[in-house]
Motif scaffolding. Structure first.
Motif, PDB file in Angstrom:
ATOM      1  N   LEU A 174       0.830  -1.208   0.000  1.00 62.46           N
ATOM      2  CA  LEU A 174       0.000   0.000   0.000  1.00 62.46           C
ATOM      3  C   LEU A 174       0.864   1.257   0.000  1.00 62.46           C
ATOM      4  CD1 LEU A 174      -2.699   1.447   0.164  1.00 62.46           C
ATOM      5  CD2 LEU A 174      -2.695   1.041   2.644  1.00 62.46           C
ATOM      6  N   LEU A 175       1.950   1.244   0.759  1.00 60.01           N
ATOM      7  CA  LEU A 175       2.846   2.403   0.783  1.00 60.01           C
ATOM      8  C   LEU A 175       3.438   2.661  -0.603  1.00 60.01           C
ATOM      9  CD1 LEU A 175       4.752   2.105   4.182  1.00 60.01           C
ATOM     10  CD2 LEU A 175       3.317   3.994   3.424  1.00 60.01           C
ATOM     11  N   HIS A 176       3.794   1.604  -1.305  1.00 58.69           N
ATOM     12  CA  HIS A 176       4.345   1.786  -2.647  1.00 58.69           C
ATOM     13  C   HIS A 176       3.274   2.282  -3.621  1.00 58.69           C
ATOM     14  CE1 HIS A 176       8.533   0.743  -2.429  1.00 58.69           C
ATOM     15  NE2 HIS A 176       8.265  -0.336  -1.724  1.00 58.69           N
ATOM     16  N   ARG A 177       2.041   1.850  -3.439  1.00 60.68           N
ATOM     17  CA  ARG A 177       0.943   2.383  -4.258  1.00 60.68           C
ATOM     18  C   ARG A 177       0.815   3.893  -4.038  1.00 60.68           C
ATOM     19  NH1 ARG A 177      -3.268  -1.654  -5.833  1.00 60.68           N
ATOM     20  NH2 ARG A 177      -2.855  -3.647  -4.817  1.00 60.68           N
ATOM     21  N   ILE A 178       0.883   4.297  -2.776  1.00 56.90           N
ATOM     22  CA  ILE A 178       0.738   5.727  -2.449  1.00 56.90           C
ATOM     23  C   ILE A 178       1.913   6.526  -3.003  1.00 56.90           C
ATOM     24  CG2 ILE A 178       0.614   7.400  -0.556  1.00 56.90           C
ATOM     25  CD1 ILE A 178      -0.803   5.166   1.079  1.00 56.90           C
ATOM     26  N   ARG A 179       3.110   5.967  -2.915  1.00 59.63           N
ATOM     27  CA  ARG A 179       4.278   6.655  -3.476  1.00 59.63           C
ATOM     28  C   ARG A 179       4.133   6.829  -4.987  1.00 59.63           C
ATOM     29  NH1 ARG A 179       7.220   2.816   0.148  1.00 59.63           N
ATOM     30  NH2 ARG A 179       7.583   3.999   2.053  1.00 59.63           N
ATOM     31  N   GLU A 180       3.577   5.825  -5.652  1.00 56.54           N
ATOM     32  CA  GLU A 180       3.346   5.932  -7.090  1.00 56.54           C
ATOM     33  C   GLU A 180       2.346   7.057  -7.380  1.00 56.54           C
ATOM     34  OE1 GLU A 180       3.560   5.007 -11.223  1.00 56.54           O
ATOM     35  OE2 GLU A 180       4.893   4.700  -9.499  1.00 56.54           O
ATOM     36  N   ALA A 181       1.340   7.200  -6.528  1.00 54.98           N
ATOM     37  CA  ALA A 181       0.369   8.290  -6.693  1.00 54.98           C
ATOM     38  C   ALA A 181       1.030   9.649  -6.496  1.00 54.98           C
ATOM     39  CB  ALA A 181      -0.778   8.118  -5.703  1.00 54.98           C
ATOM     40  N   THR A 184      -4.571  18.308   4.836  1.00 51.45           N
ATOM     41  CA  THR A 184      -5.744  17.867   4.077  1.00 51.45           C
ATOM     42  C   THR A 184      -5.562  18.131   2.591  1.00 51.45           C
ATOM     43  OG1 THR A 184      -7.165  18.310   5.993  1.00 51.45           O
ATOM     44  CG2 THR A 184      -8.242  18.099   3.850  1.00 51.45           C
ATOM     45  N   ASP A 185      -5.011  19.300   2.240  1.00 52.84           N
ATOM     46  CA  ASP A 185      -4.737  19.618   0.829  1.00 52.84           C
ATOM     47  C   ASP A 185      -3.760  18.612   0.237  1.00 52.84           C
ATOM     48  OD1 ASP A 185      -6.332  21.874   1.071  1.00 52.84           O
ATOM     49  OD2 ASP A 185      -4.639  23.179   1.569  1.00 52.84           O
ATOM     50  N   ARG A 186      -2.744  18.282   1.027  1.00 53.23           N
ATOM     51  CA  ARG A 186      -1.700  17.364   0.559  1.00 53.23           C
ATOM     52  C   ARG A 186      -2.277  15.970   0.307  1.00 53.23           C
ATOM     53  NH1 ARG A 186       1.234  17.613   4.798  1.00 53.23           N
ATOM     54  NH2 ARG A 186       1.790  19.788   4.372  1.00 53.23           N
ATOM     55  N   ALA A 187      -3.144  15.507   1.204  1.00 57.65           N
ATOM     56  CA  ALA A 187      -3.776  14.196   1.023  1.00 57.65           C
ATOM     57  C   ALA A 187      -4.670  14.201  -0.217  1.00 57.65           C
ATOM     58  CB  ALA A 187      -4.587  13.821   2.268  1.00 57.65           C
ATOM     59  N   GLY A 188      -5.403  15.297  -0.417  1.00 56.25           N
ATOM     60  CA  GLY A 188      -6.259  15.408  -1.594  1.00 56.25           C
ATOM     61  C   GLY A 188      -5.466  15.400  -2.884  1.00 56.25           C
ATOM     62  N   SER A 189      -4.326  16.071  -2.875  1.00 55.22           N
ATOM     63  CA  SER A 189      -3.459  16.105  -4.051  1.00 55.22           C
ATOM     64  C   SER A 189      -2.922  14.714  -4.368  1.00 55.22           C
ATOM     65  CB  SER A 189      -2.307  17.085  -3.818  1.00 55.22           C
ATOM     66  OG  SER A 189      -1.460  17.159  -4.935  1.00 55.22           O
ATOM     67  N   ALA A 190      -2.552  13.959  -3.326  1.00 54.50           N
ATOM     68  CA  ALA A 190      -2.066  12.589  -3.534  1.00 54.50           C
ATOM     69  C   ALA A 190      -3.173  11.706  -4.108  1.00 54.50           C
ATOM     70  CB  ALA A 190      -1.553  12.006  -2.223  1.00 54.50           C
ATOM     71  N   GLY A 237      -3.646  12.028  -7.683  1.00 46.48           N
ATOM     72  CA  GLY A 237      -2.545  11.424  -8.430  1.00 46.48           C
ATOM     73  C   GLY A 237      -2.679   9.925  -8.648  1.00 46.48           C
ATOM     74  N   ILE A 238      -3.737   9.304  -8.100  1.00 43.93           N
ATOM     75  CA  ILE A 238      -3.875   7.847  -8.256  1.00 43.93           C
ATOM     76  C   ILE A 238      -4.395   7.467  -9.637  1.00 43.93           C
ATOM     77  CG2 ILE A 238      -4.355   7.623  -5.778  1.00 43.93           C
ATOM     78  CD1 ILE A 238      -7.263   7.005  -6.479  1.00 43.93           C
ATOM     79  N   VAL A 239      -4.980   8.422 -10.357  1.00 47.90           N
ATOM     80  CA  VAL A 239      -5.652   8.119 -11.623  1.00 47.90           C
ATOM     81  C   VAL A 239      -4.635   7.800 -12.728  1.00 47.90           C
ATOM     82  CG1 VAL A 239      -7.223   9.000 -13.393  1.00 47.90           C
ATOM     83  CG2 VAL A 239      -7.562   9.629 -10.992  1.00 47.90           C
ATOM     84  N   GLY A 240      -4.956   6.752 -13.503  1.00 48.44           N
ATOM     85  CA  GLY A 240      -4.131   6.395 -14.650  1.00 48.44           C
ATOM     86  C   GLY A 240      -2.831   5.706 -14.303  1.00 48.44           C
ATOM     87  N   LYS A 241      -2.691   5.237 -13.084  1.00 48.73           N
ATOM     88  CA  LYS A 241      -1.459   4.569 -12.659  1.00 48.73           C
ATOM     89  C   LYS A 241      -1.792   3.194 -12.085  1.00 48.73           C
ATOM     90  CE  LYS A 241       0.627   8.999 -11.374  1.00 48.73           C
ATOM     91  NZ  LYS A 241       1.107   9.840 -10.251  1.00 48.73           N
ATOM     92  N   ARG A 242      -0.929   2.249 -12.346  1.00 47.48           N
ATOM     93  CA  ARG A 242      -1.077   0.901 -11.775  1.00 47.48           C
ATOM     94  C   ARG A 242       0.273   0.460 -11.246  1.00 47.48           C
ATOM     95  NH1 ARG A 242      -4.781  -2.796 -12.933  1.00 47.48           N
ATOM     96  NH2 ARG A 242      -3.873  -3.761 -11.094  1.00 47.48           N
ATOM     97  N   LEU A 243       0.222  -0.337 -10.210  1.00 48.88           N
ATOM     98  CA  LEU A 243       1.452  -0.875  -9.643  1.00 48.88           C
ATOM     99  C   LEU A 243       1.175  -2.315  -9.241  1.00 48.88           C
ATOM    100  CD1 LEU A 243       4.353  -0.120  -8.845  1.00 48.88           C
ATOM    101  CD2 LEU A 243       3.506   0.417  -6.573  1.00 48.88           C
ATOM    102  N   THR A 244       1.907  -3.227  -9.838  1.00 43.62           N
ATOM    103  CA  THR A 244       1.719  -4.644  -9.521  1.00 43.62           C
ATOM    104  C   THR A 244       3.062  -5.282  -9.197  1.00 43.62           C
ATOM    105  OG1 THR A 244       1.909  -5.259 -11.867  1.00 43.62           O
ATOM    106  CG2 THR A 244      -0.316  -4.852 -11.013  1.00 43.62           C
ATOM    107  N   TYR A 245       3.037  -6.237  -8.310  1.00 40.96           N
ATOM    108  CA  TYR A 245       4.250  -6.988  -7.987  1.00 40.96           C
ATOM    109  C   TYR A 245       3.928  -8.474  -8.113  1.00 40.96           C
ATOM    110  CZ  TYR A 245       6.620  -2.885  -6.136  1.00 40.96           C
ATOM    111  OH  TYR A 245       7.231  -1.672  -6.011  1.00 40.96           O
ATOM    112  N   GLY A 246       4.860  -9.239  -8.671  1.00 38.99           N
ATOM    113  CA  GLY A 246       4.641 -10.663  -8.804  1.00 38.99           C
ATOM    114  C   GLY A 246       4.824 -11.378  -7.478  1.00 38.99           C
TER     115      GLY A 246
END
Length: 305
Positions: A115-122, A287-293, A296-305
Motif C-alpha cells: 500500500l505504501l508503494h501504491r501511495i508513493r506511485e500516486a 488535508t490539501d496534501r492528502a487530496g493532491s495525492a 494522483g492515483i488516476v491512470g497509474k497501476r502498480l503490480t508486484y509478482g
C-alpha cells in the motif's frame, strides 16, 4: 475532534463517496467505454455479494467502481483504511514505516508495504518543466545513501546509491532522481534538460559541474571542502536550500525506513519530493496534501509478482 474522526476514514460508503468526489469532479465516468450519460449506482447488498461503491454503465453494460484505472485497483484493503494511510503518509514529514502502518491499520505487513508503494506511485507527478525561468536561481547537488547490492564496501561513496536534486528557489520546489554516477558526462545533460538557460545555477565545488557556467546565465560555487557554505561577497551564492532538502530526506530514510533497495529508491524519492513540494510554506496543509495525492492515483497501476 480529530481529523481522523471524519466519516470517510471509518465508513466504507462514505469513503467511496469521498473518493468519487475527488476523482469524478463532474460526475461518474465509465472507465471501460468513457460513458457519462447512462451511469447508474448499484445499491450495495452484502447478502447478495453486491459490494459498496459499485456503478453500472448503460452503454457498455459493465460494472465498475471509482478504484478502476487507479493505483487502488484490485486492492483488497477496505477503502476507508487506504484513505487513512494516504493521510498518515502525506502528513508525516519524514514518512511512516510499513511496520507502523500495519500496526495502526491492523492489516498485514505485506499489505502495508504494498500500500505504501501504491501511495508513493500516486505521489509521482512526472513534471519535467525546466526550472529557473525568468532568470531564477536553481540549486543543484548530489548525495549518497544506502549501499548497492553486490558492490563491496569501499572508501568514500563508490558503493552507495547516488541521488541528484535540483531546487528552484523562486517556486520552492525540488526535483530528484537516481543517477548511476556523479561524473560530468552524467550530471551535465540532466542539468541542461531540467534548467532554463537564463537561470543562475548554484553548486558546490564538485568537478562534475565544472562546465555548467558555459551554458547558463551564471554559475556560482562554494567550496565545502574549505568550510565555505555561503559566498561572503555575494550571499545569494550557496546551495544550502537543497542541502536542507537532503537533510529531511536522509533523516527519514535512516530514521524511519532504515534501508531501501535500489529498485525502489525512485519511489522513496517521489514521496519526499511530493511532501516537500506541497509543504505548509507553499500554502498546502495536511488535508490539501492528502487530496493532491488522491488525485494522483488516476491512470497509474502498480503490480508486484
Amino acid at each position: 475532534m480529530s481529523v481522523l474522526s471524519k466519516p470517510y476514514f471509518h465508513d466504507e460508503e462514505a469513503a467511496f463517496a469521498y473518493l468519487e468526489g475527488v476523482i469524478w469532479t463532474d460526475g461518474a465516468v465509465c472507465p471501460h467505454c468513457g460513458g457519462v450519460d447512462r451511469i447508474t449506482k448499484v445499491k450495495a447488498n452484502p447478502a447478495k455479494r453486491i459490494r459498496v461503491g459499485l456503478w453500472r454503465c448503460g452503454d457498455c453494460k459493465k460494472q465498475f467502481t471509482v478504484k478502476i484505472g487507479t493505483v487502488f485497483e484490485h486492492a483488497r484493503i477496505p477503502l476507508h483504511k487506504m484513505l487513512q494511510a494516504v493521510y498518515l503518509v502525506t502528513s508525516s514529514k519524514k514518512g511512516i514505516s510499513a511496520h507502523q502502518l500495519h500496526r495502526t491499520l491492523e492489516i498485514t505487513y505485506k499489505s502495508a508495504w504494498f500500500l505504501l508503494h501504491r501511495i508513493r506511485e500516486a505521489m509521482r507527478d512526472g513534471d519535467f518543466t525546466p526550472m529557473g525561468g525568468n532568470g531564477g536561481t536553481v540549486e543543484v547537488d548530489e548525495t549518497f545513501i544506502g549501499r548497492k547490492k553486490g558492490v563491496p564496501k569501499k572508501r568514500a561513496f563508490h558503493h552507495k546509491m547516488k541521488v541528484l536534486a535540483l531546487l528552484d528557489r523562486d517556486s520552492g520546489k525540488a526535483r530528484t532522481m537516481v543517477i548511476d554516477d556523479v561524473k560530468a558526462e552524467t550530471l551535465l545533460p540532466i542539468v541542461l534538460e531540467n534548467v532554463e538557460r537564463e537561470a543562475r545555477v548554484m553548486t558546490d565545488e564538485h568537478s562534475g559541474y565544472r562546465d555548467v557556467g558555459k551554458f547558463f546565465a551564471a554559475h556560482g560555487t562554494t567550496s565545502h571542502g574549505r568550510g565555505e557554505y555561503v559566498n561572503l561577497e555575494d550571499r545569494s551564492i550557496h546551495s544550502n536550500t537543497v542541502e536542507g532538502y537532503f537533510s529531511i530526506f536522509k533523516r527519514g530514510m535512516k530514521g524511519v525506513y532504515q534501508r531501501c533497495g535500489e529498485q525502489h529508491l525512485h519511489r522513496y524519492l517521489a514521496e519526499y519530493e511530493f511532501r516537500y513540494n506541497n509543504r505548509a510554506k507553499l500554502g498546502c496543509n495536511d488535508t490539501d496534501r492528502a487530496g493532491s495525492a488522491l488525485r494522483g492515483i488516476v491512470g497509474k497501476r502498480l503490480t508486484y509478482g
